[in-house]
Write a protein that holds these residues in place. Structure first.
Motif, PDB file in Angstrom:
ATOM      1  N   VAL A 155       0.840  -1.198   0.000  1.00 21.91           N
ATOM      2  CA  VAL A 155       0.000   0.000   0.000  1.00 21.91           C
ATOM      3  C   VAL A 155       0.875   1.246   0.000  1.00 21.91           C
ATOM      4  O   VAL A 155       0.606   2.212  -0.715  1.00 21.91           O
ATOM      5  CB  VAL A 155      -0.963  -0.009   1.214  1.00 21.91           C
ATOM      6  N   LEU A 156       1.953   1.223   0.770  1.00 20.35           N
ATOM      7  CA  LEU A 156       2.868   2.361   0.851  1.00 20.35           C
ATOM      8  C   LEU A 156       3.511   2.634  -0.508  1.00 20.35           C
ATOM      9  O   LEU A 156       3.558   3.772  -0.961  1.00 20.35           O
ATOM     10  CB  LEU A 156       3.948   2.082   1.899  1.00 20.35           C
ATOM     11  N   VAL A 157       3.974   1.600  -1.178  1.00 19.03           N
ATOM     12  CA  VAL A 157       4.633   1.757  -2.482  1.00 19.03           C
ATOM     13  C   VAL A 157       3.633   2.200  -3.549  1.00 19.03           C
ATOM     14  O   VAL A 157       3.944   3.041  -4.387  1.00 19.03           O
ATOM     15  CB  VAL A 157       5.335   0.435  -2.888  1.00 19.03           C
ATOM     16  N   ASN A 158       2.437   1.649  -3.515  1.00 21.49           N
ATOM     17  CA  ASN A 158       1.436   1.970  -4.536  1.00 21.49           C
ATOM     18  C   ASN A 158       0.684   3.265  -4.253  1.00 21.49           C
ATOM     19  O   ASN A 158      -0.184   3.643  -5.032  1.00 21.49           O
ATOM     20  CB  ASN A 158       0.439   0.825  -4.681  1.00 21.49           C
ATOM     21  N   GLY A 159       0.988   3.937  -3.166  1.00 19.15           N
ATOM     22  CA  GLY A 159       0.338   5.209  -2.839  1.00 19.15           C
ATOM     23  C   GLY A 159      -1.115   5.054  -2.440  1.00 19.15           C
ATOM     24  O   GLY A 159      -1.942   5.891  -2.778  1.00 19.15           O
ATOM     25  N   GLY A 160      -1.431   4.005  -1.734  1.00 21.37           N
ATOM     26  CA  GLY A 160      -2.806   3.757  -1.303  1.00 21.37           C
ATOM     27  C   GLY A 160      -3.256   4.727  -0.225  1.00 21.37           C
ATOM     28  O   GLY A 160      -2.541   5.673   0.129  1.00 21.37           O
ATOM     29  N   GLN A 161      -4.435   4.505   0.268  1.00 24.63           N
ATOM     30  CA  GLN A 161      -5.002   5.396   1.277  1.00 24.63           C
ATOM     31  C   GLN A 161      -4.210   5.315   2.571  1.00 24.63           C
ATOM     32  O   GLN A 161      -3.792   4.246   2.996  1.00 24.63           O
ATOM     33  CB  GLN A 161      -6.452   5.028   1.564  1.00 24.63           C
ATOM     34  N   ILE A 162      -4.037   6.460   3.176  1.00 30.70           N
ATOM     35  CA  ILE A 162      -3.269   6.545   4.417  1.00 30.70           C
ATOM     36  C   ILE A 162      -3.966   5.771   5.536  1.00 30.70           C
ATOM     37  O   ILE A 162      -3.319   5.109   6.328  1.00 30.70           O
ATOM     38  CB  ILE A 162      -3.056   8.017   4.823  1.00 30.70           C
ATOM     39  N   SER A 163      -5.265   5.821   5.585  1.00 26.09           N
ATOM     40  CA  SER A 163      -5.970   5.120   6.661  1.00 26.09           C
ATOM     41  C   SER A 163      -5.718   3.615   6.597  1.00 26.09           C
ATOM     42  O   SER A 163      -5.647   2.964   7.619  1.00 26.09           O
ATOM     43  CB  SER A 163      -7.465   5.423   6.614  1.00 26.09           C
ATOM     44  N   GLU A 164      -5.578   3.082   5.391  1.00 22.58           N
ATOM     45  CA  GLU A 164      -5.255   1.662   5.267  1.00 22.58           C
ATOM     46  C   GLU A 164      -3.876   1.376   5.846  1.00 22.58           C
ATOM     47  O   GLU A 164      -3.684   0.373   6.528  1.00 22.58           O
ATOM     48  CB  GLU A 164      -5.265   1.241   3.796  1.00 22.58           C
ATOM     49  N   GLN A 165      -2.926   2.265   5.586  1.00 21.85           N
ATOM     50  CA  GLN A 165      -1.579   2.081   6.114  1.00 21.85           C
ATOM     51  C   GLN A 165      -1.577   2.178   7.628  1.00 21.85           C
ATOM     52  O   GLN A 165      -0.893   1.408   8.305  1.00 21.85           O
ATOM     53  CB  GLN A 165      -0.632   3.131   5.547  1.00 21.85           C
ATOM     54  N   THR A 166      -2.307   3.133   8.158  1.00 17.39           N
ATOM     55  CA  THR A 166      -2.350   3.301   9.608  1.00 17.39           C
ATOM     56  C   THR A 166      -2.947   2.064  10.271  1.00 17.39           C
ATOM     57  O   THR A 166      -2.415   1.575  11.266  1.00 17.39           O
ATOM     58  CB  THR A 166      -3.169   4.549   9.983  1.00 17.39           C
ATOM     59  N   ARG A 167      -4.030   1.565   9.711  1.00 22.52           N
ATOM     60  CA  ARG A 167      -4.637   0.350  10.268  1.00 22.52           C
ATOM     61  C   ARG A 167      -3.711  -0.855  10.138  1.00 22.52           C
ATOM     62  O   ARG A 167      -3.614  -1.668  11.053  1.00 22.52           O
ATOM     63  CB  ARG A 167      -5.975   0.058   9.594  1.00 22.52           C
ATOM     64  N   ALA A 168      -3.034  -0.950   9.022  1.00 22.25           N
ATOM     65  CA  ALA A 168      -2.097  -2.062   8.835  1.00 22.25           C
ATOM     66  C   ALA A 168      -0.962  -1.975   9.845  1.00 22.25           C
ATOM     67  O   ALA A 168      -0.559  -2.986  10.432  1.00 22.25           O
ATOM     68  CB  ALA A 168      -1.550  -2.057   7.412  1.00 22.25           C
ATOM     69  N   GLY A 169      -0.431  -0.783  10.074  1.00 22.86           N
ATOM     70  CA  GLY A 169       0.622  -0.603  11.072  1.00 22.86           C
ATOM     71  C   GLY A 169       0.157  -0.971  12.465  1.00 22.86           C
ATOM     72  O   GLY A 169       0.878  -1.611  13.236  1.00 22.86           O
ATOM     73  N   ARG A 170      -1.061  -0.563  12.783  1.00 20.72           N
ATOM     74  CA  ARG A 170      -1.633  -0.921  14.094  1.00 20.72           C
ATOM     75  C   ARG A 170      -1.755  -2.426  14.240  1.00 20.72           C
ATOM     76  O   ARG A 170      -1.399  -2.988  15.273  1.00 20.72           O
ATOM     77  CB  ARG A 170      -3.007  -0.265  14.251  1.00 20.72           C
ATOM     78  N   ASN A 171      -2.235  -3.094  13.192  1.00 21.93           N
ATOM     79  CA  ASN A 171      -2.393  -4.547  13.245  1.00 21.93           C
ATOM     80  C   ASN A 171      -1.056  -5.252  13.389  1.00 21.93           C
ATOM     81  O   ASN A 171      -0.934  -6.227  14.133  1.00 21.93           O
ATOM     82  CB  ASN A 171      -3.129  -5.050  12.008  1.00 21.93           C
ATOM     83  N   ILE A 172      -0.045  -4.766  12.691  1.00 25.09           N
ATOM     84  CA  ILE A 172       1.284  -5.354  12.795  1.00 25.09           C
ATOM     85  C   ILE A 172       1.829  -5.189  14.213  1.00 25.09           C
ATOM     86  O   ILE A 172       2.387  -6.124  14.790  1.00 25.09           O
ATOM     87  CB  ILE A 172       2.234  -4.735  11.754  1.00 25.09           C
ATOM     88  N   ALA A 173       1.659  -3.990  14.783  1.00 25.10           N
ATOM     89  CA  ALA A 173       2.135  -3.749  16.148  1.00 25.10           C
ATOM     90  C   ALA A 173       1.419  -4.663  17.143  1.00 25.10           C
ATOM     91  O   ALA A 173       2.049  -5.224  18.049  1.00 25.10           O
ATOM     92  CB  ALA A 173       1.940  -2.283  16.524  1.00 25.10           C
TER      93      ALA A 173
END
Length: 91
Positions: free
Chosen positions: A23-41
């Motif tokens: 998502v980060l490389v493809n320039g996806g929505q920031i909210s998706e990245q934030t949720r993904a980071g939260r899930n990883i943590a």
């Protein structure tokens, strides 16, 4: 068999890291990245391998390995969250 493997991948921190980086490389929505980071943590904190090793009285070296691995996964998740939140603030 594919359904079982697909079901197991949602519990793997590396699959979440891969999705977040995609998502980060493809320039996806920031909210998706934030949720993904939260899930990883959260996966780093609640890693079943660490908790099983802790509660079963595994050797110190094994416990240290699992704790280090969980800590690294947690820090990757936090870094992804922070990066996505900074990008969101810049927009």
């Amino acid at each position: 068999m594919r359904a079982v493997i697909a079901g197991l991948t949602k519990w793997c921190a590396y699959s979440h890291i891969f999705k977040a980086l995609t998502v980060l490389v493809n320039g996806g929505q920031i909210s998706e990245q934030t949720r993904a980071g939260r899930n990883i943590a959260l996966l780093g904190i609640f890693c079943p391998f660490f908790w099983i090793a802790l509660f079963t009285g595994a050797e110190a070296s094994s416990l240290a390995f699992h704790a280090t691995h969980s800590g690294i996964v947690f820090l990757i998740g936090v870094a992804i969250m922070v990066a996505s939140l900074k990008k969101q603030q810049q927009k």
